[in-house]
Design a protein around this motif. Structure first.
Motif, PDB file in Angstrom:
ATOM      1  N   ARG A  53       3.108   0.600   7.976  1.00 24.62           N
ATOM      2  CA  ARG A  53       2.956  -0.614   7.165  1.00 24.62           C
ATOM      3  C   ARG A  53       3.801  -0.630   5.903  1.00 24.62           C
ATOM      4  O   ARG A  53       4.043  -1.668   5.322  1.00 24.62           O
ATOM      5  CB  ARG A  53       1.474  -0.784   6.795  1.00 24.62           C
ATOM      6  CG  ARG A  53       0.600  -1.162   7.969  1.00 24.62           C
ATOM      7  CD  ARG A  53      -0.869  -1.000   7.638  1.00 24.62           C
ATOM      8  NE  ARG A  53      -1.188   0.394   7.413  1.00 24.62           N
ATOM      9  CZ  ARG A  53      -2.282   0.838   6.789  1.00 24.62           C
ATOM     10  NH1 ARG A  53      -3.159  -0.016   6.322  1.00 24.62           N
ATOM     11  NH2 ARG A  53      -2.493   2.127   6.624  1.00 24.62           N
ATOM     12  N   GLY A  54       4.206   0.542   5.434  1.00 21.91           N
ATOM     13  CA  GLY A  54       5.101   0.561   4.267  1.00 21.91           C
ATOM     14  C   GLY A  54       4.387   0.426   2.938  1.00 21.91           C
ATOM     15  O   GLY A  54       4.916  -0.166   1.996  1.00 21.91           O
ATOM     16  N   ILE A  55       3.193   0.972   2.831  1.00 21.43           N
ATOM     17  CA  ILE A  55       2.436   0.795   1.590  1.00 21.43           C
ATOM     18  C   ILE A  55       3.117   1.495   0.411  1.00 21.43           C
ATOM     19  O   ILE A  55       3.080   0.999  -0.714  1.00 21.43           O
ATOM     20  CB  ILE A  55       0.966   1.226   1.809  1.00 21.43           C
ATOM     21  CG1 ILE A  55       0.309   0.190   2.732  1.00 21.43           C
ATOM     22  CG2 ILE A  55       0.200   1.329   0.491  1.00 21.43           C
ATOM     23  CD1 ILE A  55      -1.073   0.492   3.190  1.00 21.43           C
ATOM     24  N   VAL A  57       6.271   1.629  -0.046  1.00 23.13           N
ATOM     25  CA  VAL A  57       7.342   0.701  -0.449  1.00 23.13           C
ATOM     26  C   VAL A  57       6.740  -0.458  -1.246  1.00 23.13           C
ATOM     27  O   VAL A  57       7.274  -0.884  -2.276  1.00 23.13           O
ATOM     28  CB  VAL A  57       8.071   0.165   0.809  1.00 23.13           C
ATOM     29  CG1 VAL A  57       9.135  -0.839   0.431  1.00 23.13           C
ATOM     30  CG2 VAL A  57       8.648   1.315   1.629  1.00 23.13           C
ATOM     31  N   ILE A  58       5.599  -0.929  -0.760  1.00 31.02           N
ATOM     32  CA  ILE A  58       4.936  -2.078  -1.386  1.00 31.02           C
ATOM     33  C   ILE A  58       4.446  -1.744  -2.800  1.00 31.02           C
ATOM     34  O   ILE A  58       4.404  -2.608  -3.676  1.00 31.02           O
ATOM     35  CB  ILE A  58       3.788  -2.554  -0.463  1.00 31.02           C
ATOM     36  CG1 ILE A  58       4.386  -3.209   0.797  1.00 31.02           C
ATOM     37  CG2 ILE A  58       2.841  -3.517  -1.176  1.00 31.02           C
ATOM     38  CD1 ILE A  58       3.417  -3.367   1.947  1.00 31.02           C
ATOM     39  N   GLY A  61       6.972  -0.868  -8.346  1.00 29.90           N
ATOM     40  CA  GLY A  61       7.070  -1.966  -9.303  1.00 29.90           C
ATOM     41  C   GLY A  61       5.727  -2.547  -9.699  1.00 29.90           C
ATOM     42  O   GLY A  61       5.666  -3.489 -10.482  1.00 29.90           O
ATOM     43  N   ARG A  62       4.637  -2.015  -9.167  1.00 27.42           N
ATOM     44  CA  ARG A  62       3.321  -2.587  -9.493  1.00 27.42           C
ATOM     45  C   ARG A  62       2.647  -1.827 -10.624  1.00 27.42           C
ATOM     46  O   ARG A  62       3.079  -0.760 -11.038  1.00 27.42           O
ATOM     47  CB  ARG A  62       2.439  -2.598  -8.256  1.00 27.42           C
ATOM     48  CG  ARG A  62       3.019  -3.508  -7.170  1.00 27.42           C
ATOM     49  CD  ARG A  62       2.102  -3.644  -5.994  1.00 27.42           C
ATOM     50  NE  ARG A  62       2.753  -4.387  -4.919  1.00 27.42           N
ATOM     51  CZ  ARG A  62       2.569  -5.686  -4.690  1.00 27.42           C
ATOM     52  NH1 ARG A  62       1.762  -6.400  -5.428  1.00 27.42           N
ATOM     53  NH2 ARG A  62       3.202  -6.283  -3.702  1.00 27.42           N
ATOM     54  N   PRO A 370      12.446   3.010   6.634  1.00 22.86           N
ATOM     55  CA  PRO A 370      12.273   3.047   8.090  1.00 22.86           C
ATOM     56  C   PRO A 370      13.609   3.069   8.845  1.00 22.86           C
ATOM     57  O   PRO A 370      14.612   2.529   8.374  1.00 22.86           O
ATOM     58  CB  PRO A 370      11.510   1.752   8.386  1.00 22.86           C
ATOM     59  CG  PRO A 370      11.751   0.876   7.214  1.00 22.86           C
ATOM     60  CD  PRO A 370      11.936   1.780   6.035  1.00 22.86           C
TER      61      PRO A 370
ATOM     62  N   LEU B  61      -1.642  -4.036  12.716  1.00 23.38           N
ATOM     63  CA  LEU B  61      -1.481  -3.271  11.480  1.00 23.38           C
ATOM     64  C   LEU B  61      -2.725  -3.525  10.641  1.00 23.38           C
ATOM     65  O   LEU B  61      -3.027  -4.665  10.296  1.00 23.38           O
ATOM     66  CB  LEU B  61      -0.237  -3.729  10.714  1.00 23.38           C
ATOM     67  CG  LEU B  61       1.107  -3.392  11.333  1.00 23.38           C
ATOM     68  CD1 LEU B  61       2.227  -3.820  10.387  1.00 23.38           C
ATOM     69  CD2 LEU B  61       1.233  -1.919  11.666  1.00 23.38           C
ATOM     70  N   PHE B 133       6.882  -1.851  14.702  1.00 23.69           N
ATOM     71  CA  PHE B 133       6.131  -1.199  13.630  1.00 23.69           C
ATOM     72  C   PHE B 133       4.658  -1.066  14.036  1.00 23.69           C
ATOM     73  O   PHE B 133       3.873  -0.449  13.340  1.00 23.69           O
ATOM     74  CB  PHE B 133       6.239  -1.972  12.313  1.00 23.69           C
ATOM     75  CG  PHE B 133       7.574  -1.813  11.637  1.00 23.69           C
ATOM     76  CD1 PHE B 133       7.968  -0.572  11.176  1.00 23.69           C
ATOM     77  CD2 PHE B 133       8.421  -2.892  11.473  1.00 23.69           C
ATOM     78  CE1 PHE B 133       9.184  -0.407  10.542  1.00 23.69           C
ATOM     79  CE2 PHE B 133       9.640  -2.739  10.842  1.00 23.69           C
ATOM     80  CZ  PHE B 133      10.034  -1.495  10.380  1.00 23.69           C
ATOM     81  N   GLN B 168      -0.313  -5.078   3.911  1.00 28.27           N
ATOM     82  CA  GLN B 168       1.009  -4.795   4.481  1.00 28.27           C
ATOM     83  C   GLN B 168       1.946  -5.986   4.357  1.00 28.27           C
ATOM     84  O   GLN B 168       3.157  -5.837   4.447  1.00 28.27           O
ATOM     85  CB  GLN B 168       0.904  -4.332   5.942  1.00 28.27           C
ATOM     86  CG  GLN B 168       0.202  -5.280   6.879  1.00 28.27           C
ATOM     87  CD  GLN B 168      -1.306  -5.008   6.944  1.00 28.27           C
ATOM     88  OE1 GLN B 168      -1.858  -4.318   6.099  1.00 28.27           O
ATOM     89  NE2 GLN B 168      -1.965  -5.549   7.946  1.00 28.27           N
ATOM     90  N   LYS B 171       4.338  -8.167  -1.063  1.00 27.57           N
ATOM     91  CA  LYS B 171       5.777  -8.054  -1.285  1.00 27.57           C
ATOM     92  C   LYS B 171       6.216  -6.600  -1.336  1.00 27.57           C
ATOM     93  O   LYS B 171       5.521  -5.797  -1.932  1.00 27.57           O
ATOM     94  CB  LYS B 171       6.162  -8.765  -2.599  1.00 27.57           C
ATOM     95  CG  LYS B 171       6.150 -10.258  -2.432  1.00 27.57           C
ATOM     96  CD  LYS B 171       6.427 -10.960  -3.750  1.00 27.57           C
ATOM     97  CE  LYS B 171       6.087 -12.434  -3.588  1.00 27.57           C
ATOM     98  NZ  LYS B 171       5.291 -12.987  -4.682  1.00 27.57           N
ATOM     99  N   PRO B 172       7.298  -6.209  -0.735  1.00 21.63           N
ATOM    100  CA  PRO B 172       8.258  -7.059  -0.003  1.00 21.63           C
ATOM    101  C   PRO B 172       7.966  -7.182   1.494  1.00 21.63           C
ATOM    102  O   PRO B 172       8.865  -7.528   2.235  1.00 21.63           O
ATOM    103  CB  PRO B 172       9.561  -6.304  -0.217  1.00 21.63           C
ATOM    104  CG  PRO B 172       9.152  -4.858  -0.263  1.00 21.63           C
ATOM    105  CD  PRO B 172       7.760  -4.821  -0.855  1.00 21.63           C
ATOM    106  N   PRO B 174       7.628  -5.094   4.166  1.00 23.22           N
ATOM    107  CA  PRO B 174       8.755  -4.472   4.883  1.00 23.22           C
ATOM    108  C   PRO B 174       8.705  -4.620   6.400  1.00 23.22           C
ATOM    109  O   PRO B 174       9.737  -4.560   7.047  1.00 23.22           O
ATOM    110  CB  PRO B 174       8.665  -2.996   4.487  1.00 23.22           C
ATOM    111  CG  PRO B 174       7.321  -2.805   3.876  1.00 23.22           C
ATOM    112  CD  PRO B 174       6.883  -4.124   3.344  1.00 23.22           C
ATOM    113  N   THR B 175       7.511  -4.809   6.966  1.00 24.72           N
ATOM    114  CA  THR B 175       7.431  -4.895   8.426  1.00 24.72           C
ATOM    115  C   THR B 175       7.358  -6.345   8.911  1.00 24.72           C
ATOM    116  O   THR B 175       7.241  -6.592  10.088  1.00 24.72           O
ATOM    117  CB  THR B 175       6.171  -4.172   8.947  1.00 24.72           C
ATOM    118  OG1 THR B 175       5.027  -4.845   8.416  1.00 24.72           O
ATOM    119  CG2 THR B 175       6.152  -2.721   8.514  1.00 24.72           C
TER     120      THR B 175
END
Ligand code: HEM
Ligand code: HEM
Ligand code: NFV
Ligand code: SF4
Ligand code: SF4
Ligand code: F3S
Ligand SMILES: [Mg+2]
Lengths: 581, 360, 241
Positions: A53-55, A57-58, A61-62, A370, B61, B133, B168, B171-172, B174-175
């Motif tokens: 899910r990319g948490i 990455v998310i 900046g927070r 990824p 997800l 993903f 998920q 921003k941004p 990603p998936t």
């Protein structure tokens, strides 16, 4: 062709390939592929995390004070542990000291999770690997009652109780709508329990389902809800007010009593139901000692449950801390999570990109980018995988290593370390269980050992809950009601650039979050999670992770019915949303 | 549904439940849904004549906390839901079967219960990377989701993930995690948002659909009106402190101990539609605000991207710098006021320097 | 100079001409009444709105003793409803009133003289030309400002009513009428934010507007503030342009 891994396992992928996808009764999405030889013994195992899910990455900046809520959503099963790890990481970075009560309440929250997660795992995710529901239909209710009463004083154990349940079960099965039990592996030769034990287990499956919803009310009281209770950088959000104006809306006597009564029930349930069940089941499976994998070689635990607020040294932590390498139980190595050479993550076999993939990165310098590619030997297409190529990238899970070593984490790891450190709280219950079952200490290094350690730990956690709730009461009695420190709440009070690390022992093992804060915002955030350790794909040197190691050398009765595979995988309580995040 | 299948009532009777307690169950359920007396009879009738509705519960997800929440249901107990009210034929989190034995159930359900099963979706499909993903059975989850939606009677979107995208999709994203109503276009979708939704709200929605055989009335955003038509703030027990102007000014201060309003701590109760302040959580024990933390707005669309949970006002990105409406507004107003002052000064200077000849 | 620049006299869309010390009845009573009620309501809305967003320090004692937020919000809603009622009356007047009552409801973008006038007035404010032109209604630049202000006001009223309808419930007529705002802003937190930002836009307008009114009153060739009081526009010179 056989190859020897640097961490001492033999792999041979020449035999028939078997795929299990989806692996069910776990959290998240997972695939496993194994090769079996002509005798249907597993000789190669490939475990794959199939979601991302990319948490991390998310989070960039927070506001660091919000990070707990984002990371908490990494997983709703081990709900709260990521949030706790996150607030600890932020507090470590900003040097925020929390009040003693906040530490106690956080421990209560974390221990509640341990008990809840272990109970739900054992009964609702793992039990069907040992318990044949259909066989329960032919049990004798009287004999079941006798069995139940011989192992525990739990009151729900009359012949009538079991008979009633059996009748309902029969009608349910006859209805033809089997619901979640549909297409199970009923009658499989790897099931060893007599019908009576099966029936008793089914009864407890349902009782545990009823009770688990009450356990989490402790989270609801201190954190407002479960799943996903609320947390706070600097303490806990709930205020204590036992006898002042407005106490009725705060943590007051009624709330404390409710927590206390639930704790009593948790202690009772673990002692009178969970542990006796575990012991009963184990007694029928003590010849099935496969699945040890890495556990007899390398295990790790960060430790958790600090006795004293803000003291995260091994001396303050009630859960064991340390690393054992290469089966050397005589030496428990110390851990330094800030040391760039200890915890590192590799992506050689993971679907991510590093500038130099032969090297590992310490999480403070971690990169999550990824890169989904299949190896040349993969079968199928990019969007219809038939078989993966484990020599290339093959999983959304990264490969964390401790000083280059794959390690197993989790309850078994914690118990092995506690045992090696000769801590009586951990050693004595293990020795007792082993004696009762009449098995040697090496039996611990198995699928069953993992499942047993979890049960012992559940009981330990329930008792610790009592301890910390009493500690909270004593503190309130002494006049201390502080639950939050707001000195550094405002970002204006923060240094320009800092970094920190927070850790916990999540139900599934060692969990760490590393954070870099710059100008009041998150600059980098990396989580290295228990199932990342256990489920990791291979490292650049070919070392395999705990899941893959545990499946090796297990004979399958019928390669078409992967009961042995899921049984061993389930013993880790895999959490894939956690592992990849 | 084929005739040889048992009805809900038959199953419940076989499980030793009396006619009387069955009727009682119906009226209790009807009451908890806020429905009139007639509804109980209607519900009883429906239950007596229908076999258990098959439910296929798919996961994309997600963090699985919607499932975790679901099993916390106290009324009805989740074991009764699963054993007597629905037939949960597929749910990867709890089902006995794995691998192709599990996959086979999906196909079988599509054929045997075409147009008759409920598709419950937890989590959401990512669309980037060809959907890989989130891989399920070697294929993109989104494909399986669409296939199963094809023959469903209706779709339930569990939680913030399926309804809005959730964490998920923050921003941004990603998936490119996508709420399910963006990929399932041809079926009615009931959104049951929350991160997670309240257990009894979840079972309330399911039992409503299975017993009445119809979808609940939905609001503008697709949420059942029965649970999502009012804000946390409208029913919050701290509301008198809000109206009085009594706030928690700092964590664990006097106000916090007295239970004052959490508005200044960033409480999103005024903008959040959910049942927390009424139904409350985990059998009515508490809810976020009662335990001292503001609502973070977890049932609202995009609640992750509205600035810090502790700020009253939404964060706005102005030219890459994060600020809130007051900072942006006051800055602009300040600049304009300064401009006006400067303009007035120049005007005055010009007037003194050169007396305009043609102004009367 | 362009062709248009040589146009003599007034430069509004209608091209009328006025003589020195001539007074023309421009703002009829309903328009003036609306203007000042509007000014008061908006001032009240800005102050109370600000304190809704950032409430005053907490009050001691029991909640039942106080209703501070309640009063602030009540004032806001009352001023808001007033604003809307007078807006509707003003709308009605735009149909039946004189032609100046319609000026702020449209922009004569097709009229080159008018467009040129925007430019010219801009130069006047930038000190680039010696004198402004004379106008019976609003000068073209002010016309643009007034028109945009009305758009903001529409947004404030629609968003305000939508927010108000949240309290009244989703089956209220207010929600039926203004609930569409939640299709545009599905999370009402966003609508709060834009409503709040709208306040600042209006503050900016008011600062500029009041300054311009005072300045023009002193420097321009026609009366301003008194016109909004008496309704009559007085021209102070008889020069051709
Ligand atoms: C919240 C405060 C105010 C608002 C929202 C406001 C708004 C407006 C609007 C919309 C008009 C156009 C009326 C029409 O064409 O029908 C107008 C005209 C006018 N306002 Fe205001 N006004 C405000 C305060 C004031 C104040 C305090 C003054 C005086 C110091 C003032 C002086 C004028 C004048 C002189 C005109 C006529 C301009 C002209 O003749 O071109 N206004 N105002
Ligand atoms: C010039 C016009 C207006 C201004 C400057 C203004 C300003 C504001 C501001 C600054 C807020 C606080 C927003 C926040 O931070 O959440 C607010 C809230 C609000 N306004 Fe207005 N507003 C105006 C017109 C209206 C109108 C016409 C209505 C309709 C009745 C209205 C109804 C509301 C409501 C219901 C709220 C929310 C109150 C609450 O959350 O307790 N406003 N306004
Ligand atoms: N792996 C993992 Fe977790 C745990 N326990 C967390 O850190 O489950 Ni979702
Ligand atoms: S909606 Fe929230 S709680 Fe439910 S799965 Fe998604 S992240 Fe978890
Ligand atoms: S605590 Fe939150 S929901 Fe409750 S009254 Fe205050 S602002 Fe509203
Ligand atoms: S944060 Fe979520 S749980 Fe309820 S009180 Fe707010 S909607
Ligand atoms: Mg990570």
């Amino acid at each position: 062709m056989g190859i020897q891994t640097p961490n001492g396992f033999n792999l041979d992928n020449s035999g028939k390939r078997i795929v299990v996808d989806p692996v069910t009764r776990i959290e998240g999405h997972m695939r496993v592929e194994v090769n079996v030889d002509k005798d249907n013994v597993i000789r190669n195992a490939v475990s794959t995390g199939t979601m991302w899910r990319g948490i991390e990455v998310i989070l960039k900046g927070r506001d660091p004070r919000d990070a707990w809520a984002f990371t908490e959503r990494i997983c709703g099963v081990c709900t709260g542990t990521h949030a706790l790890t996150s607030v600890r990481a932020v507090e470590n970075a900003l040097d925020i000291k929390i009040p003693e009560n906040a530490n106690t309440i956080r421990n209560i929250m974390q221990l509640t999770l341990q008990v809840h997660d272990h109970v739900v795992h054992f009964y609702h995710l793992h039990a069907l690997d040992w318990v044949d529901v259909v066989s329960a239909l032919s049990a004798d209710p009287k004999a079941t009652s006798a069995l139940a009463q011989s192992i525990s004083s739990w009151p729900l154990s009359s012949p009538g109780y079991f008979k009633d349940l059996q009748t309902r079960l029969k009608k349910f099965v006859e209805s033809g709508q089997l619901g979640p039990f549909k297409n199970g592996y009923w009658g499989h030769p790897a099931y060893k329990l007599p019908p009576e034990a099966n029936l008793m287990a089914v009864a407890h499956y349902l009782e545990a389902l009823d009770f688990q919803k009450d356990m989490v009310k402790i989270h609801t009281i201190y954190g407002g809800k479960n799943p996903h209770p609320n947390w706070l950088v600097g303490g806990v959000p709930c205020s204590i007010n036992v006898d002042g104006v407005g106490a009725v809306g705060a943590i007051n006597m009624e709330r404390l009593n409710l927590v206390s009564s639930i704790i009593d029930r948790m202690v009772e349930f673990t002692e009178q139901v969970y542990l006796p069940d575990l012991q009963a089941i184990a007694s029928f499976y003590k010849d099935w000692l496969y699945g040890g994998g890495l556990s007899s070689k390398s295990v790790m635990s960060y430790g958790d449950i600090p006795e004293h607020a803000n003291d995260y040294t091994a001396a303050s932590l009630k859960m064991p801390r340390g690393v054992i390498l290469n089966g050397n139980l005589a030496e428990v190595l110390p851990i330094d999570l800030a040391d760039p050479n200890q915890v590192q993550e590799f992506v050689t076999h993971s679907w991510y990109k590093y500038p130099d993939e032969t090297k590992g990165l310490h999480p403070w310098d971690g990169v999550t980018e990824p890169n989904y590619v299949l190896g040349p030997k993969a079968k199928g297409t990019k969007t219809n995988i038939e078989a993966l190529d484990e020599e290339a990238k093959y999983s959304w899970i990264k490969s964390p290593r401790w000083k280059g070593n794959a390690v197993e984490v989790g309850p078994l790891a914690r118990y092995i370390i506690g045992y090696a450190q000769k801590k009586p709280e951990f050693k004595e219950p293990v020795d007792k269980l082993l004696t009762d079952l009449g098995v040697p200490v090496t039996a611990l290094f198995s699928t069953l050992g993992r499942t047993a350690a979890r049960a012992l730990e559940c009981q330990w956690a329930a008792r610790q809950l009592r301890y910390f709730q009493d500690k909270l009461m004593a503190s309130i009695k002494a006049g201390d009601t502080a639950t939050a420190n707001v000195d550094k709440w405002k970002p204006e009070t923060w240094p320009k650039e800092v970094k920190g690390v927070g850790f916990t022992e999540a139900p599934r093992g060692a969990l760490g979050h590393w954070i870099k804060i710059k100008d009041g915002k998150i600059d980098n955030y990396q989580a290295v999670v228990p199932t990342t350790w256990n489920g990791s794909p291979r490292d650049p040197k070919g070392g395999i992770g705990a899941f893959e190691a545990s499946l090796l050398d297990t004979p399958m009765a019928d390669p078409n019915q992967p009961l042995e595979i899921i049984r061993t995988l389930h013993s880790f309580d895999p959490c894939l949303a956690c592992s990849t995040h | 549904m084929s005739a040889d299948l048992e009805t809900f009532y038959e199953v419940i009777r076989r499980q030793g439940i009396t006619r009387r307690s069955f009727t009682k169950f119906c009226s209790l359920t009807a009451a908890s849904l806020g429905l009139g007396a007639g509804a109980a009879t209607e519900m009883a009738q429906a239950l007596e004549t229908k076999p258990r509705v098959p439910v296929i519960w798919m996961h994309g997800l997600e963090c699985t906390c919607c499932s975790e929440s679901f099993i916390r249901s106290a009324h009805p107990l989740v074991k009764d839901v699963i054993l007597s009210m629905i037939s949960l034929d597929y749910d990867d989190t709890i089902m006995a079967a794995a691998g192709h034995q599990a996959e086979a159930i999906l196909q079988e359900t599509r054929e045997k219960y075409k147009g008759k099963y409920i598709l419950a979706v937890e989590g959401n499909p990512p669309l980037n990377e060809g959907g890989m993903f989130c891989i399920d059975g070697g294929r993109p989850f989104v494909e399986k989701l669409k296939e199963m939606a094809e023959d469903a009677f209706a779709v339930i979107a569990w939680g913030a993930c399926a309804s809005w995208g959730c964490v998920q999709a923050a921003k941004p994203n990603p998936t490119q995690a996508t709420p399910i109503d963006k990929v399932i276009k041809n079926k009615p979708i009931i959104k049951v948002p929350g991160c997670p939704p309240i257990a009894e709200v979840m079972t309330g929605v399911v039992t409503y659909v299975t017993t009445f055989g119809k979808l609940p009335e939905l609001d503008r955003q697709g949420r059942p009106k029965m649970f999502y038509s009012q804000r946390i703030h409208d029913k919050c027990y701290r509301r008198p402190h809000f109206d009085a102007g009594q706030f928690v000014e700092e964590w664990d201060d006097e106000g916090a101990k007295k239970g004052h309003c959490l508005y200044k701590m960033g409480c999103k109760g005024p903008t959040t539609y959910n049942a927390c302040s009424t139904v409350r959580w985990n059998g009515g024990v508490s809810f976020p605000i009662q335990s001292g933390h503001g609502c973070i707005g977890c049932s609202e669309e995009g609640f992750w991207d509205k600035g810090s949970f502790y700020d009253r006002l939404t964060g706005i990105n102005v030219f890459g710098i994060e600020a809130n409406a007051d900072k942006v507004g006051a800055t602009v107003a300040g600049v304009v006021a300064a401009g006006v002052a400067a303009h007035a000064a120049v005007t005055a200077v010009k007037r003194i320097v050169k007396k305009p000849e043609n102004v009367g | 100079m362009t062709q248009i620049a040589q146009v003599q006299g007034v430069l509004d869309a209608s091209g009328e001409r006025a003589r020195s010390l001539q007074t023309i009845y421009v703002y009829e009573a309903p328009v003036r009444l609306w203007h000042w009620v509007n000014a008061l309501a908006i001032t009240a809305l800005c102050v109370t709105g600000y304190f809704i967003g950032s409430p005053l320090p907490s009050l001691p004692g029991e909640a039942s003793q106080h209703f501070l937020m309640g009063y602030i919000r009540f004032t806001h809603f009352a001023a808001g409803q007033t604003l809307i009622v007078f807006f509707l009356l003003r709308l009605y007047w735009a149909f039946v009133g004189n032609k100046f009552s319609r000026q702020l409801s449209y922009l004569p973008v097709w009229n080159k003289t008018w467009l040129w006038g925007i430019f010219y007035e801009f130069k006047w404010y930038m000190f680039l030309v010696k004198d402004p032109k004379k106008y019976i209604g609003h000068n073209p630049l002010a016309h643009v400002a007034m028109f945009s202000f009305m758009l903001f006001l529409l947004f404030m009223m629609a968003s305000g009513m939508a927010l108000y309808s949240e309290g009244l419930g989703i089956d209220s007529w207010q929600h039926r009428l203004f609930g569409f705002m939640f299709t545009l802003f599905p999370n009402s937190q966003d609508l709060h934010t834009w409503h709040h930002l709208g306040m600042w836009a209006i503050v900016v307008f008011v600062i500029v507007h009041v300054y311009a009114a005072v300045r023009e009153d002193i420097l321009s060739r026609q009366s301003m503030i008194s016109s909004m009081v008496s309704g009559e526009r007085l021209f102070r010179d008889d020069l051709p342009d």
